[in-house]
Design a protein around this motif. Sequence first.
Motif, PDB file in Angstrom:
ATOM      1  N   ARG A 186      50.170  74.313  16.345  1.00 16.59           N
ATOM      2  CA  ARG A 186      51.437  74.990  16.008  1.00 16.59           C
ATOM      3  C   ARG A 186      51.833  75.970  17.107  1.00 16.59           C
ATOM      4  N   ALA A 187      50.866  76.705  17.636  1.00 20.90           N
ATOM      5  CA  ALA A 187      51.172  77.662  18.708  1.00 20.90           C
ATOM      6  C   ALA A 187      51.673  76.935  19.953  1.00 20.90           C
ATOM      7  N   ALA A 188      51.041  75.814  20.294  1.00 15.56           N
ATOM      8  CA  ALA A 188      51.469  75.049  21.473  1.00 15.56           C
ATOM      9  C   ALA A 188      52.896  74.546  21.309  1.00 15.56           C
ATOM     10  N   GLN A 189      53.211  74.028  20.141  1.00 18.42           N
ATOM     11  CA  GLN A 189      54.563  73.534  19.890  1.00 18.42           C
ATOM     12  C   GLN A 189      55.573  74.670  19.982  1.00 18.42           C
ATOM     13  N   SER A 190      55.207  75.833  19.458  1.00 19.17           N
ATOM     14  CA  SER A 190      56.119  76.983  19.496  1.00 19.17           C
ATOM     15  C   SER A 190      56.397  77.431  20.929  1.00 19.17           C
ATOM     16  N   HIS A 191      55.379  77.363  21.798  1.00 16.60           N
ATOM     17  CA  HIS A 191      55.544  77.802  23.186  1.00 16.60           C
ATOM     18  C   HIS A 191      56.051  76.686  24.097  1.00 16.60           C
ATOM     19  N   GLY A 192      56.238  75.494  23.539  1.00 15.05           N
ATOM     20  CA  GLY A 192      56.772  74.395  24.337  1.00 15.05           C
ATOM     21  C   GLY A 192      55.796  73.841  25.349  1.00 15.05           C
ATOM     22  N   VAL A 193      54.484  73.918  25.038  1.00 15.72           N
ATOM     23  CA  VAL A 193      53.493  73.340  25.940  1.00 15.72           C
ATOM     24  C   VAL A 193      52.799  72.171  25.240  1.00 15.72           C
ATOM     25  N   ILE A 194      52.164  71.333  26.027  1.00 13.27           N
ATOM     26  CA  ILE A 194      51.492  70.138  25.515  1.00 13.27           C
ATOM     27  C   ILE A 194      50.000  70.436  25.397  1.00 13.27           C
ATOM     28  N   LEU A 195      49.462  70.281  24.211  1.00  9.78           N
ATOM     29  CA  LEU A 195      48.038  70.519  23.994  1.00  9.78           C
ATOM     30  C   LEU A 195      47.299  69.186  23.966  1.00  9.78           C
ATOM     31  N   ARG A 196      46.235  69.092  24.760  1.00 10.16           N
ATOM     32  CA  ARG A 196      45.408  67.887  24.747  1.00 10.16           C
ATOM     33  C   ARG A 196      43.955  68.287  24.535  1.00 10.16           C
ATOM     34  N   ILE A 197      43.349  67.765  23.489  1.00  7.19           N
ATOM     35  CA  ILE A 197      41.941  68.012  23.203  1.00  7.19           C
ATOM     36  C   ILE A 197      41.177  66.726  23.477  1.00  7.19           C
ATOM     37  N   ASP A 198      40.303  66.780  24.457  1.00  7.92           N
ATOM     38  CA  ASP A 198      39.528  65.618  24.873  1.00  7.92           C
ATOM     39  C   ASP A 198      38.059  65.892  24.557  1.00  7.92           C
ATOM     40  N   ALA A 199      37.628  65.479  23.374  1.00  8.72           N
ATOM     41  CA  ALA A 199      36.253  65.710  22.932  1.00  8.72           C
ATOM     42  C   ALA A 199      35.427  64.452  23.160  1.00  8.72           C
ATOM     43  N   ARG A 200      34.468  64.542  24.049  1.00  3.00           N
ATOM     44  CA  ARG A 200      33.661  63.382  24.403  1.00  3.00           C
ATOM     45  C   ARG A 200      32.280  63.426  23.757  1.00  3.00           C
ATOM     46  N   THR A 201      32.104  64.322  22.826  1.00  2.00           N
ATOM     47  CA  THR A 201      30.836  64.409  22.120  1.00  2.00           C
ATOM     48  C   THR A 201      31.061  65.055  20.767  1.00  2.00           C
ATOM     49  N   ASP A 202      30.219  64.725  19.829  1.00  2.00           N
ATOM     50  CA  ASP A 202      30.170  65.441  18.554  1.00  2.00           C
ATOM     51  C   ASP A 202      28.730  65.875  18.292  1.00  2.00           C
ATOM     52  N   ALA A 203      28.092  66.319  19.368  1.00  2.00           N
ATOM     53  CA  ALA A 203      26.701  66.756  19.275  1.00  2.00           C
ATOM     54  C   ALA A 203      26.587  67.966  18.346  1.00  2.00           C
ATOM     55  N   ARG A 204      25.415  68.161  17.804  1.00  2.00           N
ATOM     56  CA  ARG A 204      25.137  69.342  17.007  1.00  2.00           C
ATOM     57  C   ARG A 204      24.610  70.437  17.922  1.00  2.00           C
ATOM     58  N   ILE A 205      25.088  71.644  17.716  1.00  2.00           N
ATOM     59  CA  ILE A 205      24.673  72.764  18.549  1.00  2.00           C
ATOM     60  C   ILE A 205      24.200  73.912  17.668  1.00  2.00           C
ATOM     61  N   VAL A 206      23.442  74.819  18.251  1.00  2.00           N
ATOM     62  CA  VAL A 206      22.947  75.997  17.542  1.00  2.00           C
ATOM     63  C   VAL A 206      23.658  77.218  18.113  1.00  2.00           C
ATOM     64  N   ALA A 207      24.432  77.888  17.277  1.00  2.00           N
ATOM     65  CA  ALA A 207      25.184  79.069  17.702  1.00  2.00           C
ATOM     66  C   ALA A 207      25.738  79.745  16.453  1.00  2.00           C
ATOM     67  N   SER A 208      26.357  80.890  16.650  1.00  2.00           N
ATOM     68  CA  SER A 208      27.125  81.495  15.563  1.00  2.00           C
ATOM     69  C   SER A 208      28.473  80.781  15.506  1.00  2.00           C
ATOM     70  N   GLU A 209      28.651  79.943  14.503  1.00  2.00           N
ATOM     71  CA  GLU A 209      29.860  79.120  14.443  1.00  2.00           C
ATOM     72  C   GLU A 209      31.143  79.951  14.370  1.00  2.00           C
ATOM     73  N   PRO A 210      31.240  80.996  13.515  1.00  2.00           N
ATOM     74  CA  PRO A 210      32.484  81.775  13.488  1.00  2.00           C
ATOM     75  C   PRO A 210      32.790  82.423  14.837  1.00  2.00           C
ATOM     76  N   SER A 211      31.759  82.952  15.510  1.00  2.00           N
ATOM     77  CA  SER A 211      31.987  83.610  16.797  1.00  2.00           C
ATOM     78  C   SER A 211      32.397  82.610  17.862  1.00  2.00           C
ATOM     79  N   LEU A 212      31.717  81.460  17.919  1.00  2.00           N
ATOM     80  CA  LEU A 212      32.068  80.452  18.921  1.00  2.00           C
ATOM     81  C   LEU A 212      33.469  79.912  18.680  1.00  2.00           C
ATOM     82  N   SER A 213      33.820  79.702  17.426  1.00  2.00           N
ATOM     83  CA  SER A 213      35.164  79.221  17.101  1.00  2.00           C
ATOM     84  C   SER A 213      36.226  80.214  17.566  1.00  2.00           C
TER      85      SER A 213
END
Length: 238
Positions: free
Chosen positions: A108-135
């Motif tokens: 929504r933010a990208a559309q509002s600012h008129g920019v193109i957002l591309r998310i290229d995720a090449r993995t769905d590995a599991r990681i160990v971290a603080s999920e809320p902080s990393l997000s």
Amino acid sequence: MVSKDATSSVRELSPEVLGELVGLLTHDLRNPLAALASNLGFLGMVSENLGQDVREALVDLQLSVEVLTRIADAMEVVSQDLRMANSFAPTHFPVGSILSGLRPSVERAAQSHGVILRIDARTDARIVASEPSLSRAIAGLLHNAITLAPPGSEVVLDVRETPEGVRFRVEDRGPALAPEFRDVAFSAEGQVSLKGKAQGRYSRGLGLYVVGRTAQLAGAKLRVDEHHANGEKGGAVE
């Protein structure tokens, strides 16, 4: 009447008490924000019966609520810093859970600012971290990039596994973070001194300070890349 002796300036308070005060304000701000978000969600469900101008107003309201929510998140980080609190413990989770959580508001933010957002995720590995902080760190990088990218340009989030772990890389064509600002830009003090400087990459809600602090709380490494040959600029959270 309250006697003068019974009052005190916030300048006289300890950082811990100041942190508690900021935390209280953050909590108080989240309550009306939650009510606004709930009512906007209801209106969104019946928006087909509303006029086009009303639907556009609802979109603007949604964006404003999300900006205020990020500001509340920044206030929470400031509160934690003042209290020297680390509130989130590491967990084991897939990369996809972060991406699915941050995608709607970032799109929504990208559309509002008129920019193109591309998310290229090449993995769905599991990681160990603080999920809320990393997000929050990754979302903060994306919102900073979206805010500073020229209209019509592309903001890219590239996610892939490396020998060191999982890398989240954000690239945009906005002004590069100047080498002399790279240390201070991710500090609280830097947000005050760099506001208004294009090469300081300031964004609302103390953007890069929140990125730096939440990356640290997540147990992630933060790196700012050099200029790329094609003119793009970027940062990476690993």
